[in-house]
Design an enzyme around this catalytic site. Structure first.
Site, PDB file in Angstrom:
ATOM      1  N   TYR B  42       0.857  -1.187   0.000  1.00  0.00           N
ATOM      2  CA  TYR B  42       0.000   0.000   0.000  1.00  0.00           C
ATOM      3  C   TYR B  42       0.892   1.236   0.000  1.00  0.00           C
ATOM      4  O   TYR B  42       1.944   1.240   0.648  1.00  0.00           O
ATOM      5  CB  TYR B  42      -0.918   0.020   1.229  1.00  0.00           C
ATOM      6  CG  TYR B  42      -1.994  -1.044   1.195  1.00  0.00           C
ATOM      7  CD1 TYR B  42      -1.688  -2.376   1.487  1.00  0.00           C
ATOM      8  CD2 TYR B  42      -3.297  -0.734   0.851  1.00  0.00           C
ATOM      9  CE1 TYR B  42      -2.666  -3.362   1.444  1.00  0.00           C
ATOM     10  CE2 TYR B  42      -4.290  -1.707   0.806  1.00  0.00           C
ATOM     11  CZ  TYR B  42      -3.966  -3.015   1.102  1.00  0.00           C
ATOM     12  OH  TYR B  42      -4.951  -3.986   1.049  1.00  0.00           O
ATOM     13  N   GLU B  43       0.490   2.285  -0.696  1.00  0.00           N
ATOM     14  CA  GLU B  43       1.356   3.462  -0.812  1.00  0.00           C
ATOM     15  C   GLU B  43       1.608   4.107   0.548  1.00  0.00           C
ATOM     16  O   GLU B  43       2.574   4.840   0.726  1.00  0.00           O
ATOM     17  CB  GLU B  43       0.767   4.484  -1.786  1.00  0.00           C
ATOM     18  CG  GLU B  43      -0.537   5.105  -1.318  1.00  0.00           C
ATOM     19  CD  GLU B  43      -1.173   6.002  -2.379  1.00  0.00           C
ATOM     20  OE1 GLU B  43      -0.714   5.984  -3.528  1.00  0.00           O
ATOM     21  OE2 GLU B  43      -2.135   6.716  -2.045  1.00  0.00           O
ATOM     22  N   SER B  44       0.759   3.788   1.521  1.00  0.00           N
ATOM     23  CA  SER B  44       0.938   4.329   2.865  1.00  0.00           C
ATOM     24  C   SER B  44       2.145   3.736   3.571  1.00  0.00           C
ATOM     25  O   SER B  44       2.521   4.225   4.635  1.00  0.00           O
ATOM     26  CB  SER B  44      -0.322   4.054   3.685  1.00  0.00           C
ATOM     27  OG  SER B  44      -0.608   2.668   3.669  1.00  0.00           O
TER      28      SER B  44
END
Lengths: 298, 252
Positions: B42-44
């Site tokens: 996830y880009e997080s």
């Protein structure tokens, strides 16, 4: 060690470039609300995801310009104060400077390293450089390859919410880390707002968890639940219900004003805000999920 | 249906850059069925996430708990995406055009938009770097115009495309870009020769004319048109009872 009121009064001035970072996690709403209460104007607000906090600050008239990469209400929809300003629907105009996430991350990385720009292999075939002339290109002196560049971002002040710090500002974060480290190192001033103040010994017992060292921190503020409706891993969950409710509040300019009047301008500080939301702890307090200890011995 | 079709596209062991909503559902369905070793990024900053509840946002705390690694976003974009570690990127979009360009920025002009959309987030770099990109979107003439109003994430150049006709390779893009679009009626694929999205497979009960009526350009067909199998009983049970019991993303 200070209060949020004093930290904002001292380090956030009209016209400043201000960063309140945190990717979904650890967004310091308490600081945004204090900036609104102190009626700061003409700010250049920078964040990857403006989120509800900048939507509120835009609605309150704090912002002249927004620098960002994704302006939505995550998992819900739009930020309507932002949209009214950009779509020219009666709200005061808002200048925008837009990147992708990678571009914003690279801007903070350049700022943190005190370099003038950061190269990245990106933006070919997209319209973003056409509408943002600050996305430029450089020829690699080693390979001849054309790379995109973004300029360093060096805010006047970054406000970082964290789980814990000691009185010197040595700050530990776990869970999603976002770009807080880069934003803090890129800034002229750093305000750290924490859920919990701990002894220096607690920090020293687990130094790998320190993301921001005290030597770059100007002010430390203790503000439990200061990130609500965002969250703090291990302390409280994200208030997804409020994020959903924001759709209707922000869509209606009067409802948004009523919200600001009641929960931001109408309270003196974060403690007073929490007094108005006594149900939060029962609904959102984090369950325990500890990791076993790490042996730092030698 | 869209979630199960998207899930079947994923190969066990692949590294997937996951977006929120249907892509997230599809990835978790794949992990629960044929691809238990799928690595969700996830880009997080969550790498190898194993969320026990359906994440409401891309930064949900459940993505952290029990994940293989949590890193800062500079690491996600530089060490994982730009480094070439992402096999599949998943994107949605308000508009997808003939060349597979995706718009998540504005409807209308950039300076005076009719509708201001959220913008790129990580989408531009995912479409550039992921080895292949899958797009998930519902078919409609508004969503599938001949040409998007703004190219947020690049497709395949083509006539008048963002690259001025240059190929992705000539422009220096490492990834293959949006190669497949999973819609609510059919699957479109990019034709390697023309760089154009063409009809590749139909869902049960859908005719090619139903799809053509919802696409803003003369849609070509693959010479052998596929038929998409409906979701299996297991897929439906997992989606409805386990992955999205609150029906956040599922309809019908």
């Amino acid at each position: 060690m200070t209060t949020l009121r004093d930290a904002v009064a001292r380090f956030v001035h009209d016209g400043d470039t201000v960063v309140i970072e945190g990717f979904t996690h650890l967004i310091c709403f308490a600081a945004g609300h204090e900036i609104i209460r102190q009626d700061r104007r003409d700010l250049t607000l920078c964040r990857l995801t403006p989120d509800l906090i900048y939507d509120q600050m835009i609605a309150a008239g704090c912002a002249r310009k927004l620098v960002f990469s994704w302006a939505g209400n995550p998992g819900v929809g739009s930020l309507h104060a932002f949209r009214r300003a950009v779509e020219g629907k009666g709200a005061p105009p808002l200048e925008i400077e837009e990147y992708s996430h990678f571009g914003m991350v690279a801007r903070f990385a350049a700022g943190a390293a005190r370099l003038p720009f950061w190269p990245l292999r990106n933006y070919m075939g997209t319209d973003l450089p056409r509408v943002n002339p600050r996305i430029r290109h450089v020829t690699c002196p080693y390979t001849g390859e054309t790379l995109a560049t973004v300029p360093a971002l060096n805010p006047d002040v970054s406000i970082i919410h964290a789980q814990r710090a000691d009185a010197q500002g040595n700050t530990q974060i776990w869970g999603l880390l976002g770009v807080q480290k880069e934003a803090a190192f890129a800034s002229a001033h750093v305000i750290v707002v924490v859920e919990e103040l701990v002894d220096e010994a607690v920090i020293r017992a687990d130094p790998n968890r320190t993301v921001i060292p005290g030597m770059i921190v100007d002010a430390v503020v203790v503000e439990p639940w200061g990130a609500h409706p965002s969250y703090a891993q291990g302390y409280y969950d994200r208030d997804n219900d409020f994020y959903v409710a924001w759709e209707a509040i922000s869509r209606d300019r009067e409802a948004l004003e009523r919200y600001l009047d009641e929960f931001v301008r109408g309270v003196s500080d974060r403690a007073a805000y929490l007094d108005k939301r006594p149900e939060l702890a029962a609904r959102l307090k984090a369950k325990a999920r500890y990791c076993p200890g790490v042996n730092y011995g030698f | 249906m869209m979630a199960s079709v998207a899930a079947r596209e994923l190969v066990d062991g692949e590294v997937v850059f996951v977006g929120i909503g249907l892509p997230n559902l599809a990835c978790n369905l794949a992990r629960a069925t044929h691809a238990p070793h799928l690595v969700l990024v996830y880009e997080s900053g969550a790498v190898g996430a194993a969320p026990v509840r359906l994440p409401v946002s891309i930064g949900d705390p459940a993505l952290v708990t029990g994940s293989l690694m949590v890193c800062g976003m500079a690491d996600v974009f530089q060490l994982i995406l730009q480094n070439g570690r992402i096999g599949v990127g998943f994107l949605g979009g308000a508009q997808i055009d003939r060349s597979g360009n995706i718009n998540t920025t504005v409807i209308g002009t950039y300076e005076r938009p009719t509708v201001r959309l959220p913008g790129s987030g990580g989408a531009a770099e995912i479409a550039i770097h992921a080895r292949r990109t899958l797009v998930v979107a519902k078919l409609s003439p508004r969503a599938f115009p001949e040409r998007v109003d703004f190219i947020t994430s690049p497709g395949h150049g083509g006539a008048g495309g963002g690259g001025g006709g240059a190929s992705r390779r000539q422009l220096g893009m490492p990834g293959a870009g949006p190669v497949k679009v999973i819609t609510d009626k059919a699957v479109l694929e990019v034709d390697e020769a023309t760089g154009e999205l063409v009809l590749a497979a139909l869902y049960p009960g859908v005719e090619a004319s139903d799809v053509r009526a919802r696409v803003g350009w003369p849609l070509q067909c693959r010479s052998r048109l596929g038929r998409v199998e409906p979701p299996t009983a297991t897929e439906l049970r997992l989606l409805r009872d386990v992955l999205d019991p609150e029906r956040r993303y599922l309809q019908g």
